[in-house]
Scaffold this active site. Structure first.
Site, PDB file in Angstrom:
ATOM      1  N   PRO A   1       6.422   5.193  -2.902  1.00 11.34           N
ATOM      2  CA  PRO A   1       7.041   3.911  -3.240  1.00 11.34           C
ATOM      3  C   PRO A   1       6.031   2.931  -3.820  1.00 11.34           C
ATOM      4  O   PRO A   1       4.990   2.652  -3.220  1.00 11.34           O
ATOM      5  CB  PRO A   1       7.576   3.417  -1.886  1.00 11.34           C
ATOM      6  CG  PRO A   1       6.697   4.074  -0.863  1.00 11.34           C
ATOM      7  CD  PRO A   1       6.313   5.401  -1.435  1.00 11.34           C
TER       8      PRO A   1
ATOM      9  N   GLY B   1       6.319  -0.840  -5.560  1.00  8.15           N
ATOM     10  CA  GLY B   1       7.192  -1.936  -5.940  1.00  8.15           C
ATOM     11  C   GLY B   1       6.817  -2.563  -7.264  1.00  8.15           C
ATOM     12  O   GLY B   1       5.705  -2.394  -7.778  1.00  8.15           O
TER      13      GLY B   1
ATOM     14  N   SER C   1      11.067   2.320  -3.929  1.00 10.05           N
ATOM     15  CA  SER C   1      10.498   1.229  -3.155  1.00 10.05           C
ATOM     16  C   SER C   1      11.553   0.205  -2.779  1.00 10.05           C
ATOM     17  O   SER C   1      12.480  -0.075  -3.546  1.00 10.05           O
ATOM     18  CB  SER C   1       9.402   0.541  -3.977  1.00 10.05           C
ATOM     19  OG  SER C   1       8.994  -0.669  -3.374  1.00 10.05           O
TER      20      SER C   1
ATOM     21  N   TYR D   1      11.813  -1.474   4.617  1.00 13.23           N
ATOM     22  CA  TYR D   1      11.227  -2.267   5.682  1.00 13.23           C
ATOM     23  C   TYR D   1      12.370  -2.678   6.606  1.00 13.23           C
ATOM     24  O   TYR D   1      13.518  -2.820   6.157  1.00 13.23           O
ATOM     25  CB  TYR D   1      10.557  -3.526   5.132  1.00 13.23           C
ATOM     26  CG  TYR D   1       9.416  -3.274   4.187  1.00 13.23           C
ATOM     27  CD1 TYR D   1       8.173  -2.864   4.657  1.00 13.23           C
ATOM     28  CD2 TYR D   1       9.570  -3.463   2.807  1.00 13.23           C
ATOM     29  CE1 TYR D   1       7.118  -2.643   3.783  1.00 13.23           C
ATOM     30  CE2 TYR D   1       8.521  -3.248   1.931  1.00 13.23           C
ATOM     31  CZ  TYR D   1       7.296  -2.839   2.427  1.00 13.23           C
ATOM     32  OH  TYR D   1       6.260  -2.622   1.563  1.00 13.23           O
TER      33      TYR D   1
ATOM     34  N   THR E   1       8.413   1.861   6.277  1.00  9.87           N
ATOM     35  CA  THR E   1       7.018   1.445   6.251  1.00  9.87           C
ATOM     36  C   THR E   1       6.740   0.483   7.392  1.00  9.87           C
ATOM     37  O   THR E   1       7.487  -0.477   7.601  1.00  9.87           O
ATOM     38  CB  THR E   1       6.683   0.779   4.905  1.00  9.87           C
ATOM     39  OG1 THR E   1       6.868   1.733   3.849  1.00  9.87           O
ATOM     40  CG2 THR E   1       5.253   0.279   4.871  1.00  9.87           C
TER      41      THR E   1
ATOM     42  N   ARG F   1      -4.803  -9.663  -1.123  1.00  7.37           N
ATOM     43  CA  ARG F   1      -5.233  -8.989  -2.343  1.00  7.37           C
ATOM     44  C   ARG F   1      -5.832 -10.023  -3.291  1.00  7.37           C
ATOM     45  O   ARG F   1      -5.130 -10.762  -3.982  1.00  7.37           O
ATOM     46  CB  ARG F   1      -4.054  -8.239  -2.955  1.00  7.37           C
ATOM     47  CG  ARG F   1      -3.539  -7.170  -1.976  1.00  7.37           C
ATOM     48  CD  ARG F   1      -2.190  -6.615  -2.298  1.00  7.37           C
ATOM     49  NE  ARG F   1      -1.658  -5.900  -1.129  1.00  7.37           N
ATOM     50  CZ  ARG F   1      -0.413  -5.478  -1.009  1.00  7.37           C
ATOM     51  NH1 ARG F   1       0.446  -5.668  -2.003  1.00  7.37           N
ATOM     52  NH2 ARG F   1      -0.013  -4.858   0.086  1.00  7.37           N
TER      53      ARG F   1
ATOM     54  N   LYS G   1       6.129   5.675   7.665  1.00  8.34           N
ATOM     55  CA  LYS G   1       4.977   5.573   6.753  1.00  8.34           C
ATOM     56  C   LYS G   1       4.055   4.449   7.214  1.00  8.34           C
ATOM     57  O   LYS G   1       4.502   3.340   7.508  1.00  8.34           O
ATOM     58  CB  LYS G   1       5.451   5.291   5.332  1.00  8.34           C
ATOM     59  CG  LYS G   1       4.329   5.050   4.329  1.00  8.34           C
ATOM     60  CD  LYS G   1       4.901   4.753   2.950  1.00  8.34           C
ATOM     61  CE  LYS G   1       3.812   4.524   1.910  1.00  8.34           C
ATOM     62  NZ  LYS G   1       3.089   3.242   2.136  1.00  8.34           N
TER      63      LYS G   1
ATOM     64  N   SER H   1      -1.205   6.841   6.202  1.00 10.60           N
ATOM     65  CA  SER H   1      -1.390   5.954   5.056  1.00 10.60           C
ATOM     66  C   SER H   1      -2.135   4.698   5.456  1.00 10.60           C
ATOM     67  O   SER H   1      -1.880   4.138   6.529  1.00 10.60           O
ATOM     68  CB  SER H   1      -0.023   5.564   4.474  1.00 10.60           C
ATOM     69  OG  SER H   1      -0.161   4.585   3.457  1.00 10.60           O
TER      70      SER H   1
ATOM     71  N   HIS I   1      -1.985   2.410   3.018  1.00  9.69           N
ATOM     72  CA  HIS I   1      -1.347   1.640   1.948  1.00  9.69           C
ATOM     73  C   HIS I   1      -2.226   1.604   0.700  1.00  9.69           C
ATOM     74  O   HIS I   1      -2.258   0.615  -0.034  1.00  9.69           O
ATOM     75  CB  HIS I   1      -1.043   0.212   2.430  1.00  9.69           C
ATOM     76  CG  HIS I   1       0.291  -0.316   1.988  1.00  9.69           C
ATOM     77  ND1 HIS I   1       1.418  -0.273   2.776  1.00  9.69           N
ATOM     78  CD2 HIS I   1       0.684  -0.904   0.839  1.00  9.69           C
ATOM     79  CE1 HIS I   1       2.433  -0.814   2.134  1.00  9.69           C
ATOM     80  NE2 HIS I   1       2.015  -1.200   0.951  1.00  9.69           N
TER      81      HIS I   1
ATOM     82  N   SER J   1      -3.001   7.657  -0.200  1.00 10.45           N
ATOM     83  CA  SER J   1      -4.189   6.804  -0.260  1.00 10.45           C
ATOM     84  C   SER J   1      -5.400   7.569  -0.781  1.00 10.45           C
ATOM     85  O   SER J   1      -6.087   8.263  -0.026  1.00 10.45           O
ATOM     86  CB  SER J   1      -4.497   6.158   1.090  1.00 10.45           C
ATOM     87  OG  SER J   1      -3.385   5.424   1.576  1.00 10.45           O
TER      88      SER J   1
ATOM     89  N   VAL K   1      -5.403   9.870  -3.489  1.00 14.78           N
ATOM     90  CA  VAL K   1      -5.171  11.154  -4.158  1.00 14.78           C
ATOM     91  C   VAL K   1      -5.204  10.945  -5.674  1.00 14.78           C
ATOM     92  O   VAL K   1      -4.417  10.179  -6.222  1.00 14.78           O
ATOM     93  CB  VAL K   1      -3.820  11.759  -3.734  1.00 14.78           C
ATOM     94  CG1 VAL K   1      -3.566  13.072  -4.474  1.00 14.78           C
ATOM     95  CG2 VAL K   1      -3.776  11.968  -2.228  1.00 14.78           C
TER      96      VAL K   1
ATOM     97  N   ARG L   1      -0.622   4.881  -7.459  1.00 16.17           N
ATOM     98  CA  ARG L   1      -1.289   4.353  -8.646  1.00 16.17           C
ATOM     99  C   ARG L   1      -1.285   5.364  -9.792  1.00 16.17           C
ATOM    100  O   ARG L   1      -1.135   4.998 -10.957  1.00 16.17           O
ATOM    101  CB  ARG L   1      -2.727   3.975  -8.305  1.00 16.17           C
ATOM    102  CG  ARG L   1      -2.862   2.749  -7.400  1.00 16.17           C
ATOM    103  CD  ARG L   1      -4.319   2.409  -7.190  1.00 16.17           C
ATOM    104  NE  ARG L   1      -4.512   1.224  -6.372  1.00 16.17           N
ATOM    105  CZ  ARG L   1      -4.706   1.241  -5.051  1.00 16.17           C
ATOM    106  NH1 ARG L   1      -4.728   2.417  -4.408  1.00 16.17           N
ATOM    107  NH2 ARG L   1      -4.876   0.121  -4.375  1.00 16.17           N
TER     108      ARG L   1
END
Length: 390
Positions: free
Chosen positions: A89, A91, A118, A141, A167, A176, A261, A283, A285, A317, A319, A340
């Site tokens: 997922p 977003g 997501s 969520y 999640t 971030r 997750k 994960s 995240h 995370s 890969v 990503r």
């Protein structure tokens, strides 16, 4: 818009790895959009450690072995996968390509793997379900108002979704810093600097302008309100008071496959099994939540020892290559999720870019299996792993 497609195709021809796709995405996207996908929390140390863990774990070749009849196909939750890879997922996908969720779903369907929609998707759920051709899962969520969650999973059930991924690692959204510096807001807000940056990326601009700023499609959004960052918008949606009682509540209301997750503590395997969950995604995240967290690959053997085959283990995370998939499967994962990697491809050329990213994984996974000496991934075990001592 044919010339825009030509630009994307030309960039794909030069992309022979996920890292090449990342570089192409960086050239394609305005900085605030690229950094939203590429960045992590605070100092981004977790993100760096995720990759460092895969680098520390080395593969041991069993050659000579007859691998002429090898297959990367597998089964997960009773369903066939063309390879042990899932598009996880992610977003706000339409910030990278118009109707980006549909391109991700279509790429997954074409590759014969699942796509996890997501909770922050921008496209309508029925459209995504059609594009995924029955291979979509839904990430959720547990909202402040649980009726919102119930309404969403009811809609998903009616559309044929049979797998939920809840999640749990977002009691608060990670800080971030790239998004804060860039002012990546929901909806977009504009400054002279941002406009200038967009003008430097005309192919993205020309694609995005006809569609306007992406808006959350599965989350309620108060009209007329804005948030300083995407993380702040997520904060407004997520209930931080979630525990195992809430996860059991969800289990009681969903009769399909249910995955949790965001677990990092192997001690959480026991309550997950007791709550009736079918799978765990180990994960952090992608390094976007807790700065300084342990890498998921380092934890995988502990999770495998705790699970003893009672619950499926997935991992995300960090890969980035087909050899990463072999390492994760060898240490006990049934499959890996990527985020990503497919967003980079999406940013460059839409579904064609997603297809390209998945093709890179497929080629690298097949080559790694052949060179290690694996005829099937069931043969992968911790015996083929050596940990480099730094």
């Amino acid at each position: 818009m044919g010339f825009l497609s030509s630009i994307g195709r030309a960039r794909l021809k030069k992309a022979h790895s996920i890292e090449d796709l990342r570089a192409a995405a960086r050239r394609t996207l305005p900085r605030m959009v690229f950094d939203y996908a590429d960045g992590g929390a605070q100092s981004e140390s977790t993100m760096r450690q995720n990759r460092a863990a895969f680098e520390r774990h080395r593969l041991l070749s069993r050659a000579p072995v007859d691998v002429s009849g090898r297959s990367m196909a597998t089964t997960l939750f009773g369903k066939p996968l063309a390879m042990p890879l899932i598009i996880g997922p992610t977003g706000y996908a339409s910030a990278f390509w118009p109707r980006g969720d549909l391109a991700l779903a279509g790429g997954a369907a074409k590759a014969g793997i699942p796509f996890v929609v997501s909770n922050g998707a921008n496209s309508p759920l029925p459209d995504i379900a059609r594009a995924a051709e029955g291979k979509a899962w839904l990430q959720v969520y547990i909202a402040h108002d649980k009726q919102v969650t119930l309404d969403l999973i009811r809609d998903a059930k009616a559309l044929g979704f049979d797998t939920l991924e809840v999640t749990v690692d977002t009691a608060l959204p990670g800080r971030r810093v790239r998004d804060i510096r860039n002012g990546f807001t929901v909806p977009y807000s504009w400054t002279a600097g941002k406009v200038l940056d967009v003008l430097r990326h005309p192919d993205w601009m020309l694609r995005a302008l006809p569609h306007g700023a992406p808006r959350p499609g599965l989350m309620p959004m108060e009209q007329g309100r804005s948030w300083a960052t995407v993380s702040e918008f997520v904060r407004s949606q997520i209930n931080p008071a979630i525990g195992w009682d809430d996860l059991k509540w969800l289990r009681d209301r969903w009769d399909g496959t249910l995955i949790v997750k965001g677990l990092l503590d192997p001690a959480q395997v026991k309550p997950a099994v007791e709550a009736g969950y079918d799978g765990i995604v180990i994960s952090n995240h992608g390094g976007r939540q807790l700065d300084g967290a342990v890498s998921t690959l380092d934890l995988l053997p502990e999770f495998a020892a705790a699970a003893q085959g009672r619950i499926a283990l997935l991992l995300d995370s960090g890969v980035r290559t087909g050899t990463d998939i072999v390492k994760a499967v060898a240490l006990g994962a049934s499959a890996v999720q990527v985020g990503r990697a497919t967003l980079y491809g999406l940013s460059v050329a839409g579904q064609a870019g997603v297809d390209h990213a998945l093709g890179i994984f497929r080629t690298e996974l097949d080559m790694a299996m052949a060179l290690v000496g694996l005829r099937s991934l069931e043969e992968a075990s911790p015996d083929i792993i050596r940990i480099r001592q730094d």
